[in-house]
Write a protein that holds these residues in place. Structure first.
Motif: not given
Length: 451
Positions: A382-385, A400-408, A443-448
């Motif tokens: 769950g650290s990135y998508a 919602t499968n990512l950990n935490g509530n704040n993303f970059e 495009w690729v969206l990187i979410v961390e």
């Protein structure tokens, strides 16, 4: 450490990192790695006729160019497709005597040795096909002749395995654009060739092997050989049309038991007539090839093969081209996608590698399986998508499968490798709008997660 010793140390480290190491499957069965544990993302070029049509000088130029562009695997054939048994190589040598696989010609294979050694010096692996499939079954387009049976396939396999057993940059590829026929001995013959190689090399643990099939719905190599001990990696050929949902092939093998890595070993080539029909459909475009590559990898592939229609056949103006090549192969080395594949490799190696999984549950919109199909991959922890938008289509994404509530977030441009700041998002489902839209605007969206 003084300055002069430091320079020597850095040089030795560079040399060690460049040298090839045997490949193996990662512990989870999904990915490839070097024997020192370094992740290995398969980024191959298709050069089927390299050994057969190129001089040593041309081969060196080709390999150096591909290394500069970020390729780390080259797929090439010993007994080549284009009349490879009876039309001599650049130096006038044929590969076997009297079309007998048990009588290899030393001079021909000495040339192959030199090319493999050049590749090794550049850190490139050779995905070596001992033969093209027409030497077993010609079908309508093969030249042949058909020369293999269970006995001589095993003998040839043991011979070629023994010849290259001390090379660390060999990936063995059985097959060669042929699917085994029902009611034939094809499966037995391919198994005999593979087992002969294993015997010649000295054991299953000393080989890394796959099978190159023709296009087929869902399973490729897995259809016939998934349970074979010699098969380390499943390979597909998804064909030369730009409108196929290639990710389905990857998904099929990804879910098989036992778990084995999977990739697309022959997708739509650059400069290729779409569906072999240039008159009505034109030639392939870079964005179609990019879409196929990103689809496959995000669906769970351990890498991807690229190909150029001019390059695989080493076409020149004084040669009869196969299926309408557009330009001589040296000119084709710098086509757009050849310089863009490195961005895919860099992207996949930029995040936690061995825990990456496909996850289409992140895509909430109902999707038609067309060129707009959005696909997602993420870290199982769950650290990135990463979400790939082939045409910049606005899409509902579930985080919602990512950990935490704040993303970059960052947008990644597959055409240039450039990354820039993306939209602000939170744990709730978001409607994501890429920077641009339309064909060619992928495009690729990187979410961390932010700790």
């Amino acid at each position: 450490m003084n300055f002069s010793k430091g320079i020597v140390y850095i040089f030795l480290l560079t040399l060690i990192n460049l040298q090839s190491q045997n490949l193996r499957v990662s512990n989870n069965g999904r990915f490839l790695e070097k024997e020192n544990g370094e992740p290995f993302f398969w980024m191959a070029d298709t050069a089927w006729e390299l050994f057969h049509r190129c001089s040593l000088e041309e081969s060196e130029m080709y390999l150096k160019k591909r290394q500069e562009q970020g390729f780390n695997v080259v797929q090439a054939v010993a007994l080549a497709e284009l009349d490879g048994l009876n039309t001599p190589n650049f130096y006038g040598e044929i590969p076997i005597i009297n079309n007998d696989p048990t009588q290899p010609n030393e001079a021909y294979f000495s040339h192959i040795d030199k090319i493999i050694q050049l590749a090794d010096e550049l850190g490139i692996y050779i995905a070596l096909l001992p033969t093209w499939g027409d030497k077993l079954f010609k079908e309508s387009w093969g030249i042949g002749p058909e020369i293999f049976n269970e006995i001589n396939a095993a003998v040839y396999g043991e011979w070629i395995g023994n010849r290259y057993k001390n090379y660390d940059n060999i990936i063995w590829v059985i097959g060669g654009d042929r699917n085994p026929r029902n009611g034939s001995k094809d499966i037995n013959i391919w198994n005999a060739l593979a087992e002969g190689i294993v015997k010649g090399v000295g054991g299953y643990d000393k080989t890394f092997m796959t099978f190159h099939p023709q296009p087929k719905e869902l399973g490729g190599s897995s259809t016939w050989f998934h349970q074979q001990k010699w098969l380390d990696l499943n390979m597909h050929q998804t064909g030369h049309c730009g409108n196929r949902p290639t990710y389905k092939n990857i998904q099929h093998d990804y879910n098989l038991i036992p778990t084995k890595p999977v990739l697309d070993g022959e997708p739509l080539y650059e400069d290729h007539p779409n569906c072999f029909n240039a008159k009505e459909l034109g030639y392939s475009s870079a964005d179609d090839i990019r879409r196929i590559m990103y689809w496959n990898v995000f669906a769970g592939a351990c890498g991807q093969t690229y190909g150029c229609h001019d390059v695989w056949q080493m076409y020149k103006l004084d040669r009869k081209g196969v299926n309408g090549p557009l330009r001589p192969w040296p000119m084709a080395l710098d086509l757009p996608m050849a310089n863009q594949v490195k961005h895919l490799k860099s992207l996949m190696l930029s995040q936690a590698y061995y825990t990456r999984i496909p996850d289409q549950s992140m895509i909430l919109d109902n999707q038609i399986e067309d060129q707009n199909y959005v696909i997602a991959t993420r870290d199982s922890e769950g650290s990135y998508a990463m979400i790939y938008f082939p045409t910049g289509k606005r899409t509902k994404i579930d985080f919602t499968n990512l950990n935490g509530n704040n993303f970059e977030t960052h947008w990644f441009d597959p055409r240039t490798g450039v990354k820039f700041k993306g939209p602000q998002i939170n744990k709730n489902t978001q409607l994501i709008t890429p920077p641009t839209k339309g064909k060619g605007n992928d495009w690729v969206l990187i979410v961390e997660i932010l700790n």
